[in-house]
Design a protein around this motif. Structure first.
Motif, PDB file in Angstrom:
ATOM      1  N   UNK A 144       0.820  -1.066  -0.077  1.00 48.16           N
ATOM      2  CA  UNK A 144      -0.009  -0.017  -0.067  1.00 48.16           C
ATOM      3  C   UNK A 144       0.894   1.193  -0.009  1.00 48.16           C
ATOM      4  N   UNK A 145       2.142   1.226   0.544  1.00 50.78           N
ATOM      5  CA  UNK A 145       3.038   2.413   0.359  1.00 50.78           C
ATOM      6  C   UNK A 145       3.344   2.864  -1.011  1.00 50.78           C
ATOM      7  N   UNK A 146       3.284   2.048  -2.003  1.00 54.78           N
ATOM      8  CA  UNK A 146       3.549   2.481  -3.087  1.00 54.78           C
ATOM      9  C   UNK A 146       2.245   3.066  -3.929  1.00 54.78           C
ATOM     10  N   UNK A 147       0.995   2.598  -3.632  1.00 61.41           N
ATOM     11  CA  UNK A 147      -0.186   3.202  -4.090  1.00 61.41           C
ATOM     12  C   UNK A 147      -0.305   4.512  -3.255  1.00 61.41           C
ATOM     13  N   UNK A 148       0.137   4.876  -2.116  1.00 58.25           N
ATOM     14  CA  UNK A 148       0.227   6.037  -1.441  1.00 58.25           C
ATOM     15  C   UNK A 148       1.119   7.020  -2.102  1.00 58.25           C
ATOM     16  N   UNK A 149       2.472   6.577  -2.497  1.00 63.36           N
ATOM     17  CA  UNK A 149       3.328   7.275  -3.185  1.00 63.36           C
ATOM     18  C   UNK A 149       2.950   7.543  -4.610  1.00 63.36           C
ATOM     19  N   UNK A 150       2.166   6.771  -5.486  1.00 63.73           N
ATOM     20  CA  UNK A 150       1.594   7.205  -6.564  1.00 63.73           C
ATOM     21  C   UNK A 150       0.704   8.293  -6.383  1.00 63.73           C
ATOM     22  N   UNK A 151      -0.168   8.226  -5.553  1.00 60.00           N
ATOM     23  CA  UNK A 151      -1.273   9.367  -5.161  1.00 60.00           C
ATOM     24  C   UNK A 151      -0.556  10.562  -4.840  1.00 60.00           C
ATOM     25  N   UNK A 152       0.484  10.620  -4.096  1.00 59.51           N
ATOM     26  CA  UNK A 152       1.237  11.705  -3.524  1.00 59.51           C
ATOM     27  C   UNK A 152       1.677  12.777  -4.828  1.00 59.51           C
ATOM     28  N   UNK A 153       2.285  11.981  -5.972  1.00 62.86           N
ATOM     29  CA  UNK A 153       2.688  12.683  -7.005  1.00 62.86           C
ATOM     30  C   UNK A 153       1.709  12.968  -7.933  1.00 62.86           C
TER      31      UNK A 153
END
Length: 516
Positions: A184-193
């Motif tokens: 889920x951290x990668x989903x968060x990263x994609x959303x952040x940018x």
């Protein structure tokens, strides 16, 4: 919707013949598959990146550059670019070069890789996989958007006044997807940018993919890039087809039973029931694929895995014929998103109108940082483009700042007005993202948080962009404990598109309210 294929480039024994292709044969087969994908009308070809046997695609840009020279329309991408073990400077330069060679027909997918021994070969530790992905992509994102970069982090040597060359084609960075199976951290990263999120969607049941995509959509909206249904989603999938479903099952079974990843485990019937793997007729593939939207919503890219588990090239090319002639032509008109919902994934503006994958210019806030109907960034006035670029500017010493724009008499370093803010959020951008992902602040971020929450009063300043506050500004306040600013006087200020706009994004605190 973009349709395409992705490959992992495995060298696997064909269980029906007992023979494995040579590395040379496998590499040539991957090129032939890409050329066939364009021939049958697909939109995307994506290659993996691996540095260990039994895989061959260790240099994706080399392969994609060769394919670019032999194709005209195909969008070239990666199914994994190892953001953890590659130097982000090299990624920035290699993919910008590929972008020029392919006239903009390039995007890429960030991935961490899941092979533990590979990390120490490149001087890293797999236990740092998530922090590496966060820090390295933060640098890559800046290298493509800032002409001169000063940077210091944990995992590589610092950069001072560094310019990545060549610059992205026409100043437009390649669009980026963040791929993940279970993090889920990668989903968060994609959303952040505001980047795209690609769910692997191969080994897990639909409920897992639904949760991952749902998290990404929620956080995409949270960071102000658009509504949840405008988030940029891609899905993987794997299929094997024959005109008759019984023939497909009979032919594919030995490959499934001996596949390196899932072979000698659950039966083919169990695996197809519990995951998106579809083995059957073209109509069964159509029906199954249409059902993906029931649990992820409208999405923008569907990539299929066809050439794994030792399948011979002849069989893979036959699969491509079925996909391009009988499946995709039926899917295209039935998966067009609603006008108010999700839009096409970002692609370079040089791609001709009407070409699959053409989208808005991917700016700092991602391709959906603008409202529907607004002009793409490359068509906006120069002043607005300057504003966009200055969002990512670094607060340099006065002697290194560019002259102010405007009247010649105003040339030279800008005057310092007042003291430096107590908390300049640009100094904490990486730590803020880490805190959002892990829930734990670094020592420096904790000091900044304590300075804000312990002040008698606060002046908070943010640049205005696309009629909204800056994403980093919002994220900083998201990491504060709920209630920590209750009954605290706060003065909020905003700046527009001036030369000084790049020097804001700060929080000023005062020990006593009267000292403001």
């Amino acid at each position: 919707m973009q349709f395409g294929i992705f490959t992992i480039g495995d060298v696997t024994v064909d269980p029906t013949t007992g023979r494995a292709p040579t590395e040379h044969e496998r590499i040539k087969a991957m090129v032939a598959i890409a050329l066939k994908a364009e021939e049958v009308g697909l939109d995307v070809f994506a290659t993996g990146e691996h540095h260990n046997p039994p895989f061959v695609p260790s240099s994706p840009t080399t392969m994609l550059g060769h394919i670019a020279a032999r194709t005209e329309r195909l969008l070239l991408s990666t199914s994994t670019t190892l953001i953890t073990t590659n130097d982000p400077v090299k990624i920035a330069e290699d993919y910008a070069m590929l972008q020029h060679l392919a006239d903009g027909r390039v995007d890429l997918m960030m991935g961490r890789g899941n092979t533990g021994p590979v990390y120490p070969w490149f001087g890293q530790d797999i236990r740092n996989g998530i922090p590496l992905a966060i820090e390295n992509y933060d640098l890559l994102h800046r290298l493509w958007r800032e002409d001169v970069v000063d940077w210091q982090g944990r995992f590589r040597t610092p950069l001072q006044a560094f310019t990545s060359a060549p610059r992205p084609l026409d100043g437009v960075p390649p669009f980026v997807w963040h791929g993940s199976i279970r993090s889920p951290e990668i989903a968060e990263q994609a959303a952040y940018y505001g980047d795209g999120f690609f769910a692997n969607h191969i080994f897990w049941p639909k409920e897992h993919t639904q949760r991952m995509v749902g998290l990404y959509r929620q956080r995409f909206a949270h960071y102000g890039h658009g509504s949840a249904d405008q988030a940029i989603v891609g899905l993987g999938g794997q299929v094997f087809m024959r005109k008759n479903s019984q023939d497909a099952v009979r032919e594919f079974r030995p490959y499934f039973d001996n596949a390196p990843v899932y072979g000698h485990g659950p039966s083919l019937e169990e695996f197809t029931a519990q995951t998106p793997l579809t083995v059957g007729s073209p109509q069964q593939v159509i029906d199954r694929t249409l059902g993906f939207r029931d649990y992820v919503g409208d999405y923008q890219r569907q990539l299929f895995l066809l050439d794994h588990a030792g399948l011979p090239l002849k069989t893979v090319l036959e699969q491509l014929d079925l996909l391009g002639e009988e499946v995709v032509p039926v899917l295209r008109p039935r998966v067009r998103p609603a006008a108010s919902g999700a839009r096409a994934a970002g692609a370079h503006p040089r791609l001709a109108p009407g070409r699959p994958g053409r989208g808005r210019r991917p700016g700092r806030r991602g391709p959906h940082g603008t409202s529907p109907g607004r002009r793409p960034a490359d068509e906006q006035p120069e002043a607005r483009r300057r504003l966009r670029r200055s969002q990512s500017a670094v607060l340099d010493p006065p002697a290194r700042r560019p002259a102010r724009r405007g009247h010649p008499r105003r040339a030279g370093p800008p005057r310092r007005r007042g003291r430096r803010p107590d908390v300049d959020l640009r100094d904490h951008a990486h730590d803020v993202v880490n805190n959002l992902l892990t829930g734990f602040p670094s020592a420096s971020l904790r000091t900044a948080v304590d300075a804000v929450t312990g002040a008698d009063g606060i002046i908070a300043v943010t640049p205005i962009f696309s009629a909204s506050y800056n994403g980093l500004f919002k994220s900083f306040f998201d990491v504060l404990d709920p209630g920590s600013l209750v009954d605290r006087p706060v003065l909020i200020a905003a700046t527009g598109g001036t030369a000084r706009h790049s020097h804001t994004r700060s929080v000023r605190c005062s020990a006593t309210f009267g000292r403001w």
